[in-house]
Design a protein around this motif. Structure first.
Motif, PDB file in Angstrom:
ATOM      1  N   GLU A 153       1.309   8.441   6.601  1.00 38.54           N
ATOM      2  CA  GLU A 153      -0.101   8.053   6.552  1.00 38.54           C
ATOM      3  C   GLU A 153      -0.481   7.433   5.209  1.00 38.54           C
ATOM      4  OE1 GLU A 153      -2.161   8.215   9.203  1.00 38.54           O
ATOM      5  OE2 GLU A 153      -0.312   8.777  10.245  1.00 38.54           O
ATOM      6  N   LEU A 154       0.446   7.442   4.250  1.00 42.36           N
ATOM      7  CA  LEU A 154       0.161   6.895   2.919  1.00 42.36           C
ATOM      8  C   LEU A 154       0.914   5.578   2.757  1.00 42.36           C
ATOM      9  CD1 LEU A 154       0.384  10.090   0.695  1.00 42.36           C
ATOM     10  CD2 LEU A 154      -1.670   8.762   1.173  1.00 42.36           C
ATOM     11  N   ALA A 155       0.346   4.507   3.267  1.00 41.94           N
ATOM     12  CA  ALA A 155       1.044   3.218   3.236  1.00 41.94           C
ATOM     13  C   ALA A 155       0.687   2.392   2.006  1.00 41.94           C
ATOM     14  CB  ALA A 155       0.740   2.432   4.504  1.00 41.94           C
ATOM     15  N   GLY A 156      -0.042   2.964   1.061  1.00 41.59           N
ATOM     16  CA  GLY A 156      -0.346   2.277  -0.186  1.00 41.59           C
ATOM     17  C   GLY A 156      -1.556   1.379  -0.103  1.00 41.59           C
ATOM     18  N   VAL A 157      -1.572   0.336  -0.942  1.00 44.97           N
ATOM     19  CA  VAL A 157      -2.735  -0.554  -1.004  1.00 44.97           C
ATOM     20  C   VAL A 157      -2.417  -1.967  -0.516  1.00 44.97           C
ATOM     21  CG1 VAL A 157      -3.937   0.666  -2.838  1.00 44.97           C
ATOM     22  CG2 VAL A 157      -2.219  -1.031  -3.444  1.00 44.97           C
ATOM     23  N   ILE A 158      -1.152  -2.277  -0.290  1.00 45.02           N
ATOM     24  CA  ILE A 158      -0.775  -3.620   0.159  1.00 45.02           C
ATOM     25  C   ILE A 158      -0.660  -3.619   1.669  1.00 45.02           C
ATOM     26  CG2 ILE A 158       0.867  -5.512  -0.127  1.00 45.02           C
ATOM     27  CD1 ILE A 158       1.905  -3.980  -2.598  1.00 45.02           C
ATOM     28  N   ALA A 159      -1.326  -4.597   2.314  1.00 44.86           N
ATOM     29  CA  ALA A 159      -1.319  -4.732   3.771  1.00 44.86           C
ATOM     30  C   ALA A 159      -1.900  -3.501   4.454  1.00 44.86           C
ATOM     31  CB  ALA A 159       0.108  -5.002   4.293  1.00 44.86           C
ATOM     32  N   PRO A 328      -0.868  17.445  -7.153  1.00 44.61           N
ATOM     33  CA  PRO A 328       0.520  17.925  -7.291  1.00 44.61           C
ATOM     34  C   PRO A 328       1.166  18.320  -5.975  1.00 44.61           C
ATOM     35  CG  PRO A 328      -0.904  18.920  -8.953  1.00 44.61           C
ATOM     36  CD  PRO A 328      -1.800  18.226  -7.986  1.00 44.61           C
ATOM     37  N   SER A 329       0.349  18.677  -4.989  1.00 49.61           N
ATOM     38  CA  SER A 329       0.894  19.114  -3.697  1.00 49.61           C
ATOM     39  C   SER A 329       1.347  17.939  -2.836  1.00 49.61           C
ATOM     40  CB  SER A 329      -0.154  19.931  -2.930  1.00 49.61           C
ATOM     41  OG  SER A 329      -1.273  19.119  -2.603  1.00 49.61           O
ATOM     42  N   ASN A 330       1.019  16.706  -3.272  1.00 47.91           N
ATOM     43  CA  ASN A 330       1.347  15.538  -2.460  1.00 47.91           C
ATOM     44  C   ASN A 330       2.041  14.473  -3.314  1.00 47.91           C
ATOM     45  OD1 ASN A 330       1.509  13.641  -0.436  1.00 47.91           O
ATOM     46  ND2 ASN A 330      -0.672  13.137  -0.438  1.00 47.91           N
ATOM     47  N   PRO A 331       3.309  14.683  -3.665  1.00 45.45           N
ATOM     48  CA  PRO A 331       4.021  13.712  -4.506  1.00 45.45           C
ATOM     49  C   PRO A 331       4.195  12.344  -3.856  1.00 45.45           C
ATOM     50  CG  PRO A 331       5.529  15.371  -3.646  1.00 45.45           C
ATOM     51  CD  PRO A 331       4.148  15.842  -3.307  1.00 45.45           C
ATOM     52  N   LYS A 332       4.020  12.273  -2.531  1.00 44.08           N
ATOM     53  CA  LYS A 332       4.178  11.006  -1.821  1.00 44.08           C
ATOM     54  C   LYS A 332       3.167   9.966  -2.311  1.00 44.08           C
ATOM     55  CE  LYS A 332       6.560   9.168   1.661  1.00 44.08           C
ATOM     56  NZ  LYS A 332       8.024   9.190   1.760  1.00 44.08           N
ATOM     57  N   LEU A 333       1.988  10.429  -2.711  1.00 46.47           N
ATOM     58  CA  LEU A 333       0.955   9.535  -3.214  1.00 46.47           C
ATOM     59  C   LEU A 333       1.479   8.748  -4.421  1.00 46.47           C
ATOM     60  CD1 LEU A 333      -2.211   8.849  -3.028  1.00 46.47           C
ATOM     61  CD2 LEU A 333      -2.446  10.487  -4.903  1.00 46.47           C
ATOM     62  N   ALA A 334       2.047   9.467  -5.384  1.00 50.09           N
ATOM     63  CA  ALA A 334       2.594   8.833  -6.584  1.00 50.09           C
ATOM     64  C   ALA A 334       3.784   7.951  -6.245  1.00 50.09           C
ATOM     65  CB  ALA A 334       2.992   9.899  -7.601  1.00 50.09           C
ATOM     66  N   GLN A 335       4.586   8.380  -5.297  1.00 45.64           N
ATOM     67  CA  GLN A 335       5.779   7.631  -4.908  1.00 45.64           C
ATOM     68  C   GLN A 335       5.417   6.283  -4.297  1.00 45.64           C
ATOM     69  OE1 GLN A 335       8.063   9.461  -1.767  1.00 45.64           O
ATOM     70  NE2 GLN A 335       9.974   8.525  -2.440  1.00 45.64           N
ATOM     71  N   ILE A 336       4.453   6.271  -3.385  1.00 44.86           N
ATOM     72  CA  ILE A 336       4.067   5.030  -2.705  1.00 44.86           C
ATOM     73  C   ILE A 336       3.388   4.070  -3.670  1.00 44.86           C
ATOM     74  CG2 ILE A 336       2.682   4.040  -0.842  1.00 44.86           C
ATOM     75  CD1 ILE A 336       5.142   5.609   0.096  1.00 44.86           C
ATOM     76  N   LEU A 337       2.563   4.591  -4.574  1.00 41.77           N
ATOM     77  CA  LEU A 337       1.926   3.723  -5.568  1.00 41.77           C
ATOM     78  C   LEU A 337       2.976   3.049  -6.440  1.00 41.77           C
ATOM     79  CD1 LEU A 337      -0.558   2.615  -7.088  1.00 41.77           C
ATOM     80  CD2 LEU A 337      -0.437   4.637  -8.552  1.00 41.77           C
ATOM     81  N   SER A 338       3.949   3.807  -6.892  1.00 43.83           N
ATOM     82  CA  SER A 338       5.011   3.244  -7.731  1.00 43.83           C
ATOM     83  C   SER A 338       5.780   2.160  -6.986  1.00 43.83           C
ATOM     84  CB  SER A 338       5.964   4.354  -8.184  1.00 43.83           C
ATOM     85  OG  SER A 338       5.282   5.338  -8.927  1.00 43.83           O
TER      86      SER A 338
END
Length: 533
Positions: A153-159, A328-338
């Motif tokens: 559900e965390l597809a980032g900001v592009i598209a 901190p409970s959702n590292p995927k957020l940081a991963q997708i942004l990077s």
């Protein structure tokens, strides 16, 4: 209770009653005013809509039965080349005017090209909470269908659009867009710029000329810069000789392939939606390489932070750590942004630097003025770059702005209409993609005096030059403005300062044409002479 006290209480009660009455009266008046204003605004909108011209009246190239206007982008029979959208934009403006409709594009929405800075400003000023940019169906499909198991559900900001985009952007924009946050990385970014300067000294030949593939070296600088800022990792791109199959080179090649195939997939007939075409397969392989290689480095940094429980950022923390500390409970957020930073941050910043060096090599008088400013602010190689020093380098910033005015890395930006909107007196329906033609506008005498001249002076305070604030927007504007612009600015300012602190840059070959793939940049070997001071 004394008589005097009773009188005081009565007096107080009277005052309170009066205040309450006034508040009610004010509230009623305010509510009435708001309702009246809303009704008035609604009536005005209705009048404007009734007076607006129909979408069918909008000028533009005529479509053919069955093929619509898509045939114009086809090889051999079409005359709209995807690598020459800059020339096409100018041609359409000259032929049809300030607003042009390209309708009936197979498998994609209509496009409306807009060349009026006032109208562009209106669209930006009135955009809703969750504006839609013209989508990239191919990347959208990759993130939300083909690799949904990775992105979730965390597809980032592009598209990405709507609530998912808004939630993601809201969470990450604070560490990305605050000017004070970017300043924490000046030292790190300067270290990378110095490494790039040393790399240039190492690879140039006896004639002081850099190799034909110098653009690839610029890509390495850009990749190393992003890794240092986003992950606090040294990839060694500028220190080691990377073989053809190295992670660094694979990632750079994959990003180049990704961008090169975007116009093919997005502007031509989308056969990839029906079956797997060779272009589609190359595109997906490139995206998989980008995802896999960057994920390896991102996960390494994440694992280290999680094992150390380093969630609380300080001035030296990576962006990954800053975003991780938000949730901190959702590292995927940081991963997708990077990951998004790697996808769009390498080619764009590289193209900007290539263009800046090329333009300054063509205008020795402007370069000399810049070098004198740098020598004044940074008198020797040991002088550290600080935010105060950068603030003094106003001509340097002006050179960057002028290059991006004449040759914006992204030649057009836009919005996908989420409601029927009046633009330039026409009714634009829901779903139409309105593309703001920044390249054409920023090179027009309508908005800039002597637009064909490279004049960094026009951006200096007190210069007397004036321009429309929406006539040059290299990083976009509004809620979907480039998320990494603070870091891109800082990287470019720092590396340009270090290069011209060390070298005079010359280019002694025929002029280079600019091309779109889809990043706008000089097309050809960047065989600069780097003459050391």
């Amino acid at each position: 209770m004394s008589v005097q006290m009773v009188k005081r209480l009565c007096h107080t009660k009277t005052i309170l009653t009066s205040i309450k009455s006034r508040v009610k009266s004010t509230a009623a008046t305010t509510a009435e005013d708001v309702i009246t204003a809303n009704v008035s605004s609604s009536q005005e909108d209705d009048v404007q809509m009734s007076q607006a011209k129909e979408y069918s009246q909008l000028p533009g190239p005529k479509s053919l039965p069955l093929l619509g206007n898509s045939w114009r982008f086809m090889s051999y029979i079409g005359d709209y080349k995807v690598t020459e959208i800059d020339k096409l934009s100018l041609r359409l403006w000259k032929e049809y005017g300030d607003i042009v409709k390209i309708e009936k594009l197979l498998g994609r929405p209509d496009m409306v090209f807009l060349y009026d800075a006032d109208e562009i400003e209106k669209v930006f000023r009135n955009e809703e909470l969750m504006p839609h940019r013209p989508s990239m169906p191919s990347l959208n499909y990759y993130k939300h269908v083909l690799r949904k198991d990775f992105f979730g559900e965390l597809a980032g900001v592009i598209a990405v659009h709507g609530e998912k985009w808004y939630e993601f952007r809201t969470k990450v924009q604070q560490p990305m867009l605050q000017p004070r946050t970017a300043k924490f990385y000046i030292g790190t970014i300067e270290d990378t710029a110095i490494a790039f300067v040393n790399r240039i000294k190492k690879i140039k030949n006896k004639d002081q000329e850099v190799p034909d593939d110098f653009l690839n070296e610029i890509h390495k600088w850009s990749l190393e810069s992003i890794a240092r800022v986003a992950l606090d990792q040294k990839l060694g791109c500028l220190e080691d000789e990377h073989t053809v199959d190295s992670d660094t080179q694979n990632l750079i090649d994959a990003i180049n392939i990704f961008f090169a195939n975007v116009p093919e997939l997005e502007l031509k007939i989308p056969f990839w939606k029906l079956f797997s075409t060779p272009t589609w397969r190359k595109y997906i392989k490139a995206l998989d390489t980008i995802t896999n290689v960057t994920s390896k480095h991102i996960n390494r940094s994440l694992d280290q932070l999680i094992s150390q429980k380093s969630f609380c950022p300080d001035d030296q923390s990576s962006l990954l750590q800053r975003v991780l500390s938000l949730d901190p409970s959702n590292p995927k957020l940081a991963q997708i942004l990077s990951l998004d930073m790697f996808i769009v941050g390498i080619d764009t910043t590289s193209a900007a630097l290539a263009s800046i060096l090329y333009q300054l090599s063509r205008y020795p008088d402007k370069q000399e003025k810049l070098r004198k400013e740098i020598q004044t602010v940074l008198p020797d190689a040991n002088t550290k770059i600080t935010s105060d020093k950068l603030e003094q380098l106003q001509y340097l910033k002006a050179c960057i702005k002028e290059t991006l005015r004449m040759y914006p890395v992204v030649i057009g930006n836009g919005r996908c209409m989420t409601k029927e909107t009046i633009i330039s007196g026409y009714k634009i329906p829901i779903g139409v993609q309105v593309v703001f033609q920044h390249y054409a506008i920023s090179n027009s005498s309508k908005y800039f005096s002597q637009p064909e001249r490279f004049l960094p002076e026009r951006w200096l305070k007190g210069s007397g030059y004036k321009h429309h604030p929406f006539a040059s927007l290299p990083f976009g504007y509004g809620k979907r403005m480039c998320l990494g612009r603070r870091f891109a600015d800082l990287e470019l300012q720092t590396v340009v300062a270090k290069i011209f602190q060390n070298f005079e840059v010359q280019y002694e070959y025929d002029d280079l044409e600019y091309t779109v793939h889809p990043i706008y940049m000089p097309n050809g070997p960047l065989k600069f002479k780097m003459i050391e001071n």
